[in-house]
Design an enzyme around this catalytic site. Sequence first.
Site, PDB file in Angstrom:
ATOM      1  N   HIS A  95      -6.190   2.658  -0.705  1.00  0.00           N
ATOM      2  CA  HIS A  95      -5.232   2.644   0.410  1.00  0.00           C
ATOM      3  C   HIS A  95      -3.822   2.359  -0.114  1.00  0.00           C
ATOM      4  O   HIS A  95      -2.866   3.054   0.236  1.00  0.00           O
ATOM      5  CB  HIS A  95      -5.647   1.577   1.438  1.00  0.00           C
ATOM      6  CG  HIS A  95      -4.671   1.377   2.558  1.00  0.00           C
ATOM      7  ND1 HIS A  95      -4.881   1.871   3.826  1.00  0.00           N
ATOM      8  CD2 HIS A  95      -3.462   0.756   2.599  1.00  0.00           C
ATOM      9  CE1 HIS A  95      -3.848   1.548   4.597  1.00  0.00           C
ATOM     10  NE2 HIS A  95      -2.972   0.871   3.868  1.00  0.00           N
ATOM     11  N   GLU A  96      -3.710   1.331  -0.958  1.00  0.00           N
ATOM     12  CA  GLU A  96      -2.378   0.926  -1.419  1.00  0.00           C
ATOM     13  C   GLU A  96      -1.770   1.958  -2.367  1.00  0.00           C
ATOM     14  O   GLU A  96      -0.587   2.287  -2.253  1.00  0.00           O
ATOM     15  CB  GLU A  96      -2.446  -0.447  -2.082  1.00  0.00           C
ATOM     16  CG  GLU A  96      -2.855  -1.567  -1.116  1.00  0.00           C
ATOM     17  CD  GLU A  96      -1.885  -1.746   0.037  1.00  0.00           C
ATOM     18  OE1 GLU A  96      -0.705  -1.392  -0.091  1.00  0.00           O
ATOM     19  OE2 GLU A  96      -2.316  -2.243   1.097  1.00  0.00           O
TER      20      GLU A  96
ATOM     21  N   ASP B 292       4.547  -5.002  14.469  1.00  0.00           N
ATOM     22  CA  ASP B 292       3.947  -4.179  13.423  1.00  0.00           C
ATOM     23  C   ASP B 292       4.779  -2.917  13.154  1.00  0.00           C
ATOM     24  O   ASP B 292       4.248  -1.807  13.078  1.00  0.00           O
ATOM     25  CB  ASP B 292       2.495  -3.822  13.843  1.00  0.00           C
ATOM     26  CG  ASP B 292       1.724  -3.040  12.789  1.00  0.00           C
ATOM     27  OD1 ASP B 292       1.985  -3.234  11.588  1.00  0.00           O
ATOM     28  OD2 ASP B 292       0.866  -2.223  13.190  1.00  0.00           O
TER      29      ASP B 292
ATOM     30  N   HIS C 227       0.153  -0.009  11.986  1.00  0.00           N
ATOM     31  CA  HIS C 227      -1.279  -0.200  11.716  1.00  0.00           C
ATOM     32  C   HIS C 227      -2.098  -0.083  13.001  1.00  0.00           C
ATOM     33  O   HIS C 227      -3.303  -0.295  12.990  1.00  0.00           O
ATOM     34  CB  HIS C 227      -1.562  -1.584  11.118  1.00  0.00           C
ATOM     35  CG  HIS C 227      -0.948  -1.825   9.777  1.00  0.00           C
ATOM     36  ND1 HIS C 227       0.325  -2.343   9.630  1.00  0.00           N
ATOM     37  CD2 HIS C 227      -1.422  -1.631   8.522  1.00  0.00           C
ATOM     38  CE1 HIS C 227       0.596  -2.475   8.333  1.00  0.00           C
ATOM     39  NE2 HIS C 227      -0.440  -2.034   7.644  1.00  0.00           N
TER      40      HIS C 227
HETATM   41 ZN   LIG Z   1      -1.107   0.318   4.426  1.00  0.00          ZN
END
Ligand SMILES: [Zn+2]
Length: 346
Positions: free
Chosen positions: A166-167, A263, A268
């Site tokens: 993901h990162e 957020d 997210h």
């Molecule tokens: Zn992320």
Amino acid sequence: MLQHQCHHKCYCQFIPPVILENLAKAGRGNAKLTIQQSKLSRAKRSEHLVPMTQFAGIAPPGQGPRIVYDCQNTWEQRVTQIRGEGGPATGDEAADKAYDYGGVVRDYFQSLGRNSIDNLGMDIILNVHFGVEYNNAFWDGDEMTFGDGDGVIFVNFARSLDVVAHELAHGVTEFTANLDYYSQSGALNEHFSDVFGSVITQYAHHQTADDADWLIGDEIMGPDLYGEALRCMSAPGTAYDNPILGKDVQPDHMKDYYDGLDDNQGVHINSGIPNKAFYLVAMDIGTDKAALIWYHALQNLWSTAIFNDAVQVIAESARILVKDGKVPPGSTQSVRSAFKAVGLPS
Ligand SMILES: [Zn+2]
């Protein structure tokens, strides 16, 4: 307001602010510390951050060598280099997992014809043991950093392939569509990272759309949360519901779109909507084929793209790949049908 001070460059923390706030309210772990330290770290880094793109065309292309640093439980990155590309295992589980998973992610993107994160073979920098019981991991624009977790709520972030994928996918997005990290473009940025987090996990475990769990963050849940996850792509909004994390607020349809300011305007949160669409396409034509379409689209999207733009670009990518024989006939319609099921275009 904070949201308006945020620069649009992606600085993605794996544990989203909504959950960090809930942890703080529940008085659990070091959530408050984590928020403060993350902001400090961000401020510190942005002072001397040099965009890698500045060197594009000057440095000769590399092969994406992995370099693992032990932060030795300080709040500094790159404290001690403990493993380089091809070096022996260190015996430190977090360091060796980060190294292995960084390699899996690099290999996956190489299978799509991509040379490391920037397609110019940039170094893959992996910092482990960042901070003290740090309940997070992040991509800050040029490297990855992992906390150990507090061992109760979250365990070591470097031990999870979907966290690493993901990162690092945020890095790939930065060097392609470079989607602004707020509102719908930010939710798309998060979406692409979840897509590659799940796709690469399925690739590594030889899974299909049918037998994948479609969960993000399930592997970092500590003893108090074992069995929960941070996001669920097949059924957004069902990943967690407990007194520590609160309840998963991800919508799975535009009718429940979050239009608040938290957020970064829901990056997210609203990512659940395209996540569900990707899941539906993967179930229809297979995860590997759906991923080809999404990767093609990522290279054709732009920083301010909104959901409707993504629908159009992803469908066009599907059409081009059908024409090239890379994905099965009917894939274009599968994409449109999946987005229609989540209320897009709106
Ligand atoms: Zn992320």
